[in-house]
Design a protein around this motif. Structure first.
Motif, PDB file in Angstrom:
ATOM      1  N   TRP A 125      32.045  43.865  36.361  1.00  0.00           N
ATOM      2  CA  TRP A 125      31.047  42.844  36.023  1.00  0.00           C
ATOM      3  C   TRP A 125      31.750  41.603  35.459  1.00  0.00           C
ATOM      4  O   TRP A 125      32.656  41.703  34.626  1.00  0.00           O
ATOM      5  CB  TRP A 125      30.064  43.375  34.967  1.00  0.00           C
ATOM      6  CG  TRP A 125      29.025  44.287  35.515  1.00  0.00           C
ATOM      7  CD1 TRP A 125      29.015  45.652  35.434  1.00  0.00           C
ATOM      8  CD2 TRP A 125      27.838  43.921  36.240  1.00  0.00           C
ATOM      9  NE1 TRP A 125      27.897  46.159  36.059  1.00  0.00           N
ATOM     10  CE2 TRP A 125      27.160  45.120  36.556  1.00  0.00           C
ATOM     11  CE3 TRP A 125      27.279  42.707  36.652  1.00  0.00           C
ATOM     12  CZ2 TRP A 125      25.953  45.130  37.258  1.00  0.00           C
ATOM     13  CZ3 TRP A 125      26.078  42.710  37.358  1.00  0.00           C
ATOM     14  CH2 TRP A 125      25.428  43.916  37.653  1.00  0.00           C
ATOM     15  N   HIS A 126      31.318  40.448  35.926  1.00  0.00           N
ATOM     16  CA  HIS A 126      31.871  39.180  35.454  1.00  0.00           C
ATOM     17  C   HIS A 126      30.927  38.069  35.866  1.00  0.00           C
ATOM     18  O   HIS A 126      29.926  38.306  36.568  1.00  0.00           O
ATOM     19  CB  HIS A 126      33.266  38.939  36.061  1.00  0.00           C
ATOM     20  CG  HIS A 126      33.242  38.709  37.541  1.00  0.00           C
ATOM     21  ND1 HIS A 126      33.066  39.735  38.450  1.00  0.00           N
ATOM     22  CD2 HIS A 126      33.334  37.575  38.283  1.00  0.00           C
ATOM     23  CE1 HIS A 126      33.077  39.248  39.677  1.00  0.00           C
ATOM     24  NE2 HIS A 126      33.229  37.934  39.605  1.00  0.00           N
ATOM     25  N   GLN A 127      31.246  36.863  35.430  1.00  0.00           N
ATOM     26  CA  GLN A 127      30.539  35.684  35.947  1.00  0.00           C
ATOM     27  C   GLN A 127      31.586  34.610  36.201  1.00  0.00           C
ATOM     28  O   GLN A 127      32.673  34.630  35.621  1.00  0.00           O
ATOM     29  CB  GLN A 127      29.418  35.246  34.982  1.00  0.00           C
ATOM     30  CG  GLN A 127      29.845  34.903  33.575  1.00  0.00           C
ATOM     31  CD  GLN A 127      30.313  33.462  33.419  1.00  0.00           C
ATOM     32  OE1 GLN A 127      30.176  32.657  34.318  1.00  0.00           O
ATOM     33  NE2 GLN A 127      30.876  33.155  32.261  1.00  0.00           N
ATOM     34  N   ASP A 128      31.287  33.669  37.092  1.00  0.00           N
ATOM     35  CA  ASP A 128      32.305  32.744  37.591  1.00  0.00           C
ATOM     36  C   ASP A 128      32.031  31.279  37.246  1.00  0.00           C
ATOM     37  O   ASP A 128      32.610  30.385  37.872  1.00  0.00           O
ATOM     38  CB  ASP A 128      32.415  32.877  39.122  1.00  0.00           C
ATOM     39  CG  ASP A 128      33.014  34.207  39.539  1.00  0.00           C
ATOM     40  OD1 ASP A 128      34.024  34.611  38.948  1.00  0.00           O
ATOM     41  OD2 ASP A 128      32.462  34.855  40.455  1.00  0.00           O
ATOM     42  N   TYR A 129      31.158  31.038  36.273  1.00  0.00           N
ATOM     43  CA  TYR A 129      30.841  29.646  35.905  1.00  0.00           C
ATOM     44  C   TYR A 129      32.077  29.012  35.289  1.00  0.00           C
ATOM     45  O   TYR A 129      32.706  29.590  34.400  1.00  0.00           O
ATOM     46  CB  TYR A 129      29.698  29.668  34.904  1.00  0.00           C
ATOM     47  CG  TYR A 129      29.056  28.325  34.586  1.00  0.00           C
ATOM     48  CD1 TYR A 129      28.123  27.763  35.442  1.00  0.00           C
ATOM     49  CD2 TYR A 129      29.355  27.654  33.400  1.00  0.00           C
ATOM     50  CE1 TYR A 129      27.500  26.555  35.135  1.00  0.00           C
ATOM     51  CE2 TYR A 129      28.742  26.451  33.081  1.00  0.00           C
ATOM     52  CZ  TYR A 129      27.820  25.908  33.954  1.00  0.00           C
ATOM     53  OH  TYR A 129      27.203  24.712  33.649  1.00  0.00           O
ATOM     54  N   TRP A 204      25.648  37.250  36.365  1.00  0.00           N
ATOM     55  CA  TRP A 204      26.532  38.401  36.217  1.00  0.00           C
ATOM     56  C   TRP A 204      26.529  39.175  37.537  1.00  0.00           C
ATOM     57  O   TRP A 204      25.470  39.473  38.096  1.00  0.00           O
ATOM     58  CB  TRP A 204      26.048  39.329  35.105  1.00  0.00           C
ATOM     59  CG  TRP A 204      26.006  38.726  33.742  1.00  0.00           C
ATOM     60  CD1 TRP A 204      26.079  37.397  33.408  1.00  0.00           C
ATOM     61  CD2 TRP A 204      25.868  39.439  32.512  1.00  0.00           C
ATOM     62  NE1 TRP A 204      25.994  37.247  32.050  1.00  0.00           N
ATOM     63  CE2 TRP A 204      25.861  38.476  31.474  1.00  0.00           C
ATOM     64  CE3 TRP A 204      25.733  40.788  32.177  1.00  0.00           C
ATOM     65  CZ2 TRP A 204      25.737  38.839  30.122  1.00  0.00           C
ATOM     66  CZ3 TRP A 204      25.602  41.155  30.839  1.00  0.00           C
ATOM     67  CH2 TRP A 204      25.620  40.172  29.831  1.00  0.00           C
ATOM     68  N   HIS A 205      27.721  39.518  38.024  1.00  0.00           N
ATOM     69  CA  HIS A 205      27.812  40.261  39.282  1.00  0.00           C
ATOM     70  C   HIS A 205      29.084  41.103  39.300  1.00  0.00           C
ATOM     71  O   HIS A 205      29.986  40.904  38.477  1.00  0.00           O
ATOM     72  CB  HIS A 205      27.740  39.315  40.488  1.00  0.00           C
ATOM     73  CG  HIS A 205      28.835  38.303  40.535  1.00  0.00           C
ATOM     74  ND1 HIS A 205      28.841  37.152  39.765  1.00  0.00           N
ATOM     75  CD2 HIS A 205      29.986  38.256  41.257  1.00  0.00           C
ATOM     76  CE1 HIS A 205      29.928  36.448  40.015  1.00  0.00           C
ATOM     77  NE2 HIS A 205      30.654  37.095  40.902  1.00  0.00           N
ATOM     78  N   ALA A 206      29.124  42.028  40.236  1.00  0.00           N
ATOM     79  CA  ALA A 206      30.264  42.945  40.347  1.00  0.00           C
ATOM     80  C   ALA A 206      30.352  43.436  41.776  1.00  0.00           C
ATOM     81  O   ALA A 206      29.405  43.285  42.557  1.00  0.00           O
ATOM     82  CB  ALA A 206      30.080  44.136  39.402  1.00  0.00           C
TER      83      ALA A 206
HETATM   84 FE   FE2 Z   1      32.768  36.724  41.307  1.00  0.00          FE
END
Ligand code: FE2
Length: 294
Positions: A125-129, A204-206
């Protein structure tokens, strides 16, 4: 070249195990409907099944295979220098939708291309902003995830947590959740070839590893764009990449030159040391309440 997935009537099947309402029909008009805009801004994503027509999609897959061969030979080229993947960065059906969602102006941040083979380890899980430090979501950055040969429950599933884009966390701050389900999270594991998902980059995505896919590597490209209005952190080569893109005609006779505007970005690294030195306590106090317009 990998075989295309034959999903048959997959367009009528739910994309998500638990949320049929998330499906946007592939017959949607060129511009995003009001309902889709509202959905994107609330939920943080928009699914566009079979957005890319099959000829272009086949050319992209062939070219991604070429890129993998180049990388295996340590021949690392800018992705915008590949004709088809370059054109994908200004693909009108996406750019016109983005104009409706985050327009009128935005700039490309990057394009990444990868072929995920069977046994791929996934991504927690992470976010890329892109923001340093992460403090607000005043402007929108999006990632467009392209699944050239779709998703079929092998290699890796996409996980998303709807409405999480406004929860301000560091990019990797939620990695401790691994690739487990979270309360309210959705699994995307069934998409037809040529599908795209526009996600708010802070969503949030993974990618959850899945068995299988030995004869179906996952063809994945993501392209990200940053809304005008603030400067965004970028990487050192962005000016070179944008110049290459414009010289290759990716601006499509000027209509989309704005996508390759390096002036929308700043290089973060030279600021890091000074920031670390001064970053103590509450940033609001350091700013003394004065914003960029103050
Ligand atoms: Fe990503």
């Amino acid at each position: 070249m990998a075989q295309m997935l034959d999903h048959g009537d997959s367009k009528s099947r739910p994309l998500f195990r638990r949320d049929k309402a998330a499906v946007t029909p592939s017959s949607a008009p060129d511009l995003v409907s009001e309902a889709d805009q509202e959905f994107f801004h609330r939920e943080g994503y928009l699914v566009l099944p079979s957005l890319i027509d099959s000829d272009f999609n086949t050319r992209l897959i062939d070219e991604l295979d070429e890129l993998v061969l180049h990388r295996q030979a340590k021949d690392h080229r800018m992705i915008v220098s590949y004709e088809q993947m370059g054109l994908l960065t200004s693909h009108p059906p996406i750019i016109e939708r983005l104009k409706a969602l985050i327009g009128p102006r935005f700039a490309m941040h990057h394009i990444h291309s990868a072929r995920h083979e069977a046994g791929n380890g996934g991504v927690n899980w992470h976010q890329d902003y892109e923001q340093f430090p992460q403090t607000n979501r005043s402007h929108i950055m999006v990632h467009v995830f392209y699944y050239l040969n779709g998703l079929n429950g092998t290699v890796g599933d996409l996980l998303v947590l709807p409405r999480s884009q406004n929860l301000v966390v560091p990019n990797g701050g939620i990695g401790l959740f691994g690739t487990h389900d979270l309360p309210g999270s959705l699994v995307v594991d069934d998409l037809p070839p040529g599908s795209a998902i526009i996600v708010h980059s802070a969503l949030w995505h993974a990618r959850r590893p899945k068995p299988g896919g030995e004869d179906h590597a996952r063809y994945f490209i993501d392209v990200s764009y940053c809304q005008h209005g603030v400067l965004w952190p970028a990487y050192p080569r962005i000016a070179e990449i944008n110049t290459t893109a414009l010289e290759a005609g990716l601006g499509r006779e000027g209509d989309y030159d704005f996508l390759y505007d390096s002036d929308q970005f700043f290089e973060r690294r030279p600021l890091d040391e000074s920031f670390k030195e001064h970053n103590q306590g509450s940033i609001a106090l350091q700013m003394k309440g004065v914003g960029v317009d103050g």
